[in-house]
Design an enzyme around this catalytic site. Structure first.
Site, PDB file in Angstrom:
ATOM      1  CB  ILE A  34      -0.975  -0.028   1.201  1.00 51.50           C
ATOM      2  CG1 ILE A  34      -2.184   0.863   0.948  1.00 51.50           C
ATOM      3  CG2 ILE A  34      -0.286   0.332   2.499  1.00 51.50           C
ATOM      4  CD1 ILE A  34      -3.356   0.598   1.892  1.00 51.50           C
ATOM      5  CG  HIS A 106       5.391  -9.360   5.096  1.00 56.27           C
ATOM      6  ND1 HIS A 106       5.057  -9.369   6.444  1.00 56.27           N
ATOM      7  CD2 HIS A 106       6.107  -8.223   4.902  1.00 56.27           C
ATOM      8  CE1 HIS A 106       5.546  -8.286   7.023  1.00 56.27           C
ATOM      9  NE2 HIS A 106       6.193  -7.572   6.116  1.00 56.27           N
TER      10      HIS A 106
HETATM   11  P1  AMP Z   1       7.036  -4.847   7.435  1.00 54.28           P
HETATM   12  O1  AMP Z   1       7.645  -3.592   7.988  1.00 54.28           O
HETATM   13  O2  AMP Z   1       8.044  -5.741   6.764  1.00 54.28           O
HETATM   14  O3  AMP Z   1       6.178  -5.574   8.436  1.00 54.28           O
HETATM   15  O4  AMP Z   1       6.125  -4.362   6.238  1.00 54.28           O
HETATM   16  C1  AMP Z   1       4.741  -4.285   6.262  1.00 54.28           C
HETATM   17  C2  AMP Z   1       4.351  -3.728   4.939  1.00 54.28           C
HETATM   18  O5  AMP Z   1       2.942  -3.888   4.800  1.00 54.28           O
HETATM   19  C3  AMP Z   1       4.636  -2.227   4.745  1.00 54.28           C
HETATM   20  O6  AMP Z   1       5.485  -2.051   3.613  1.00 54.28           O
HETATM   21  C4  AMP Z   1       3.263  -1.611   4.528  1.00 54.28           C
HETATM   22  O7  AMP Z   1       3.276  -0.579   3.579  1.00 54.28           O
HETATM   23  C5  AMP Z   1       2.454  -2.801   4.065  1.00 54.28           C
HETATM   24  N1  AMP Z   1       1.020  -2.708   4.339  1.00 54.28           N
HETATM   25  C6  AMP Z   1       0.421  -2.374   5.505  1.00 54.28           C
HETATM   26  N2  AMP Z   1      -0.906  -2.415   5.387  1.00 54.28           N
HETATM   27  C7  AMP Z   1      -1.164  -2.795   4.109  1.00 54.28           C
HETATM   28  C8  AMP Z   1      -2.361  -3.003   3.355  1.00 54.28           C
HETATM   29  N3  AMP Z   1      -3.575  -2.854   3.900  1.00 54.28           N
HETATM   30  N4  AMP Z   1      -2.244  -3.372   2.061  1.00 54.28           N
HETATM   31  C9  AMP Z   1      -1.025  -3.517   1.500  1.00 54.28           C
HETATM   32  N5  AMP Z   1       0.144  -3.357   2.152  1.00 54.28           N
HETATM   33  C10 AMP Z   1       0.072  -2.977   3.435  1.00 54.28           C
END
Ligand code: AMP
Ligand code: ZN
Length: 118
Positions: A34, A106
């Site tokens: 996002i 992820h």
């Molecule tokens: P991390 O810091 O590795 O846990 O990354 C989490 C990632 O999830 C971040 O890059 C966010 O931008 C992404 N993220 C959070 N909420 C959403 C969402 N609803 N849809 C898509 N990506 C998301």
């Protein structure tokens, strides 16, 4: 498939929270980040809820291998430039010190011409 009702990414898999889907099969879901940090930036997640990479075990060996092999294929499909002059990054933030914000494991897949934000 074990999921956590309070987990953001489990809700995305279930379609309870909308996402821009890149890929889905019986074990894996992929969607655009996002807040993209690169021209191409998507996330790949296992459908089963596992908080962190360090929680995965030998049982997940095949799943992790499948995700790693799928990452370049999806990156190319989304426009990553092929070969050594192009390429992409795969990263797995793990835990607080690893900068993890969402506790459903992820893979970040980032690609496209630089500069990137991260
Ligand atoms: P991390 O810091 O590795 O846990 O990354 C989490 C990632 O999830 C971040 O890059 C966010 O931008 C992404 N993220 C959070 N909420 C959403 C969402 N609803 N849809 C898509 N990506 C998301
Ligand atoms: Zn989850």
């Amino acid at each position: 498939m074990s999921q956590d009702p309070d987990c953001l990414f489990c809700k995305i898999i279930q379609g309870k929270i909308p996402s821009k889907k890149v890929y889905e099969d019986e074990e894996i879901f992929a969607f655009h980040d996002i807040h993209p940090a690169a021209p191409i930036h998507f996330l790949m997640i296992p459908k089963k809820h596992v908080p962190m990479l360090s929680d995965m075990t030998i049982v997940d060996q095949q799943l992790l291998g499948k995700m790693m092999l799928l990452a370049p294929k999806l990156a190319l499909e989304l426009g990553a430039r092929p070969g050594g002059s192009g390429g992409f990054r795969v990263s797995v933030n793990t835990g607080v010190d690893g900068g993890q914000e969402v506790y459903h494991v992820h893979l970040h897949v980032m690609a496209g011409p630089r500069p990137w934000q991260r």
